[in-house]
Write a protein that holds these residues in place. Structure first.
Motif: not given
Length: 442
Positions: A368-379, A403-411, A394-400
């Motif tokens: 499991l990695v975080i890619s340079p495109s800021c996504k979780f990836v299974l290699c 979603p994690l499936s689209r990118g992990v930026g800002g975390r 959707s249940g993490d309360g970080m509305t702005q």
């Protein structure tokens, strides 16, 4: 509002009720009874302890209030927590399910998201991994984690004033410690465990309003103390220094008692690890595998821990990433090439100036990695395939945040292993209501 640790999305335990058998996915229906009409079997205390040590931490937390007082006392003791942690890490890692905790770095949210690493690997695409949110104070950030404890940075005091503090939290048991006053702002920091002296320590560079800075180590205990140590040899941003820290938070390597920072230069190919020994409270420097002379110096490597060892990932020749693991900590000759991961368009779009970030590795060589495109990836390191896990945040309360499936930026992320270790085991006042389950508004 419900409080305390919450059930995981991939667990299916049944909570014990009076007069009924406790059923769990670990299969202990006959042993773990609340009350029965028959006398319980007589077992030696040593045998009971040995059996309980084989039960996952999360299940023990649920059963703690449903068993007899002698078992409850045993499960809640400091020695049992140490024995359970030692056994699970050394002999049966399945007893301490790895989880990922994260919070927002772009916006001020009082929530922290947690999800199961196991479900990321095992869930099918139409079964998303569920994120569970915990709610506490605002201005929280995670400094580090070890032995199931997360060290959180909190600026908000009870009287409403802003004052940097640190708090320990075990998401599995739900207990938090009384906040520790730091006495100044800080950025470079780290949290770890001194296994020789059985002490949990926080390292910070405290910056005063006067411009002075002090390098200190705080020791958590009944009367938490701090002492000033030798000045930290590097800074995050120093135009006069060719070598800088790539990240402010030191990486704790379990079993070594060390915090580790990656040193790098954008002018030369120099890379190294700066290590702080929490036992001796001294620094040392560890060389890394040399980079290829053709490699771009602007693509920074990434430091991580995999299978309990220090690891580093480089981009090589602009065509692939090379993953190295240090099998014997502190011995540069033990660096071993673990994997070569070819570039993939989906991992590089949009491009970033850092390498893959290794997160967790299964025994079957799925990484499991975080890619340079800021996504979780299974290699899959065996056949070269990649997959993007479905994570429902959707249940993490970080509305702005996206979603994690689209990118992990800002975390920011920290991986931790569930344990029974409590701040009360080393003399800190604790409570179970500081961090609460977050319930999204409808």
């Amino acid at each position: 509002m419900k409080r305390g640790p919450i059930p995981d999305d991939d667990d299916d335990d049944t909570v014990a009720r009076k007069g009924k058998v406790v059923t769990t996915t670990e299969g202990w229906p006959e042993l773990l009874r609340c009350t029965t009409t028959k006398p319980p079997p007589i077992l030696l205390d040593e045998l009971i302890a040995e059996i309980l040590l084989r039960i996952p931490a999360r299940s023990l937390v649920r059963l703690r209030n449903s068993v007899c007082s002698s078992w409850r006392t045993l499960i809640s003791s400091s020695q049992f927590a140490k024995d359970h942690l030692r056994r699970s890490m050394a002999m049966d890692p399945a007893l301490t399910h790895p989880r990922i905790a994260y919070n927002s770095t772009w916006h001020s949210y009082p929530t922290i998201g947690v999800f199961s690493v196991r479900s990321v690997f095992e869930n099918r695409p139409h079964e998303p991994t569920k994120v569970v949110g915990y709610e506490g104070r605002r201005y929280l950030r995670m400094i580090g984690t070890c032995n199931g404890l997360l060290c959180l940075h909190d600026k908000q005091r009870e009287d409403g004033l802003l004052s940097p503090r640190a708090m320990l939290w075990n998401p599995c048991t739900g207990f938090t410690s009384q906040p520790l006053e730091i006495g100044g702002i800080f950025s470079v920091c780290g949290f770890g465990y001194d296994h020789v002296n059985d002490k949990y320590k926080l390292f910070v560079i405290v910056e005063k309003k006067s411009g002075e800075s002090f390098t200190r180590i705080f020791t958590f205990g009944p009367k938490s103390t701090w002492r000033t140590i030798q000045d930290f040899p590097y800074r995050l941003h120093d135009p006069n220094n060719k070598t800088i820290l790539l990240a402010p938070v030191g990486l704790f390597v379990s079993g070594t008692g060390t915090l580790n920072w990656l040193l790098c230069s954008s002018r030369t190919s120099f890379v190294a690890v700066l290590s702080l020994d929490l036992v001796k409270e001294t620094y040392s420097q560890i060389s890394l595998p040399s980079r290829d002379s053709d490699d771009s110096l602007r693509v920074f490597p990434q430091l991580a821990t995999l299978r309990g060892c220090l690891a580093v990932c480089y981009e090589t020749k602009k065509t692939h990433w090379t993953l190295w693991m240090m099998k014997e900590y502190g011995v540069p000759q033990s660096w071993t090439k673990l994997a070569i991961i070819p570039h993939h368009p989906l991992l590089l779009d949009p491009p970033r100036n850092f390498s893959l970030v290794p997160v967790y590795m299964l025994k079957n060589d799925v990484l499991l990695v975080i890619s340079p495109s800021c996504k979780f990836v299974l290699c899959n390191l065996n056949d070269g395939s990649i997959d993007f896990p479905n994570i429902d945040s959707s249940g993490d309360g970080m509305t702005q945040l996206r979603p994690l499936s689209r990118g992990v930026g800002g975390r920011t992320y920290h991986i931790y292993y569930e344990s029974l270790v409590s701040p009360s085991h080393f003399g800190l006042p604790t409570c179970s209501s500081e961090m609460r389950l977050f319930k999204p508004s409808l």
